[in-house]
Design a protein around this motif. Sequence first.
Motif, mmCIF file in Angstrom:
data_model
loop_
_atom_site.group_PDB
_atom_site.id
_atom_site.type_symbol
_atom_site.label_atom_id
_atom_site.label_comp_id
_atom_site.label_asym_id
_atom_site.label_seq_id
_atom_site.Cartn_x
_atom_site.Cartn_y
_atom_site.Cartn_z
ATOM 1 N N ALA A 105 -1.274 4.957 -7.466
ATOM 2 C CA ALA A 105 -1.026 3.642 -6.865
ATOM 3 C C ALA A 105 -0.605 2.623 -7.925
ATOM 4 O O ALA A 105 0.322 1.835 -7.696
ATOM 5 C CB ALA A 105 -2.274 3.164 -6.129
ATOM 6 N N LYS A 106 -1.248 2.655 -9.080
ATOM 7 C CA LYS A 106 -0.866 1.733 -10.167
ATOM 8 C C LYS A 106 0.558 2.004 -10.644
ATOM 9 O O LYS A 106 1.285 1.072 -10.980
ATOM 10 C CB LYS A 106 -1.850 1.848 -11.326
ATOM 11 N N ALA A 107 0.951 3.271 -10.677
ATOM 12 C CA ALA A 107 2.316 3.612 -11.080
ATOM 13 C C ALA A 107 3.332 3.144 -10.039
ATOM 14 O O ALA A 107 4.458 2.780 -10.392
ATOM 15 C CB ALA A 107 2.428 5.118 -11.300
ATOM 16 N N LEU A 108 2.936 3.145 -8.775
ATOM 17 C CA LEU A 108 3.832 2.726 -7.691
ATOM 18 C C LEU A 108 3.879 1.215 -7.508
ATOM 19 O O LEU A 108 4.843 0.687 -6.950
ATOM 20 C CB LEU A 108 3.391 3.364 -6.372
ATOM 21 N N PRO A 112 5.463 -4.950 -5.143
ATOM 22 C CA PRO A 112 4.728 -6.050 -5.776
ATOM 23 C C PRO A 112 3.856 -6.868 -4.825
ATOM 24 O O PRO A 112 2.884 -7.484 -5.261
ATOM 25 C CB PRO A 112 5.824 -6.907 -6.400
ATOM 26 N N ASP A 113 4.174 -6.865 -3.555
ATOM 27 C CA ASP A 113 3.389 -7.644 -2.593
ATOM 28 C C ASP A 113 2.219 -6.859 -2.011
ATOM 29 O O ASP A 113 1.416 -7.413 -1.256
ATOM 30 C CB ASP A 113 4.282 -8.136 -1.450
ATOM 31 N N ALA A 114 2.123 -5.580 -2.342
ATOM 32 C CA ALA A 114 1.065 -4.734 -1.780
ATOM 33 C C ALA A 114 -0.190 -4.797 -2.654
ATOM 34 O O ALA A 114 -0.118 -4.775 -3.878
ATOM 35 C CB ALA A 114 1.536 -3.297 -1.655
ATOM 36 N N ASP A 115 -1.315 -4.855 -1.993
ATOM 37 C CA ASP A 115 -2.607 -4.853 -2.655
ATOM 38 C C ASP A 115 -2.883 -3.463 -3.237
ATOM 39 O O ASP A 115 -2.590 -2.449 -2.588
ATOM 40 C CB ASP A 115 -3.678 -5.225 -1.618
ATOM 41 N N LEU A 116 -3.449 -3.394 -4.435
ATOM 42 C CA LEU A 116 -3.714 -2.104 -5.082
ATOM 43 C C LEU A 116 -4.641 -1.233 -4.238
ATOM 44 O O LEU A 116 -4.446 -0.022 -4.151
ATOM 45 C CB LEU A 116 -4.311 -2.312 -6.480
ATOM 46 N N ASP A 117 -5.640 -1.825 -3.597
ATOM 47 C CA ASP A 117 -6.549 -1.041 -2.756
ATOM 48 C C ASP A 117 -5.804 -0.407 -1.573
ATOM 49 O O ASP A 117 -6.079 0.734 -1.207
ATOM 50 C CB ASP A 117 -7.702 -1.903 -2.230
#
Length: 91
Positions: A13-16, A21-26
């Motif tokens: 997820a961190k790589a993606l 950019p607007d998506a929450d990491l969780d």
Amino acid sequence: MLWVKSHSDEEVAKALQPQFPDADLDVLTTLVGRYKEQDTWRPNPVLTEEGLNHMMKIMEMAGQLDKRAPYEEIVNTEFAEKALDEVKLEE
């Protein structure tokens, strides 16, 4: 795909995240987990006829595909097979 398989949902997820950019990491981490559970990201990149038919069925259900194309006419597995051969050589 091998990298995705060998890393945690959060690492993927961190790589993606720069692509979303607007998506929450969780949220991204949850989606990565779901995709892995569904076997969406397979370590074998060769698109099979069964895989293509599954994808076309989803597109039909979404109203995005009126007519199916024959596997033999639209799929070229040469590059995916070459990539697999190169990975095997590295092992």
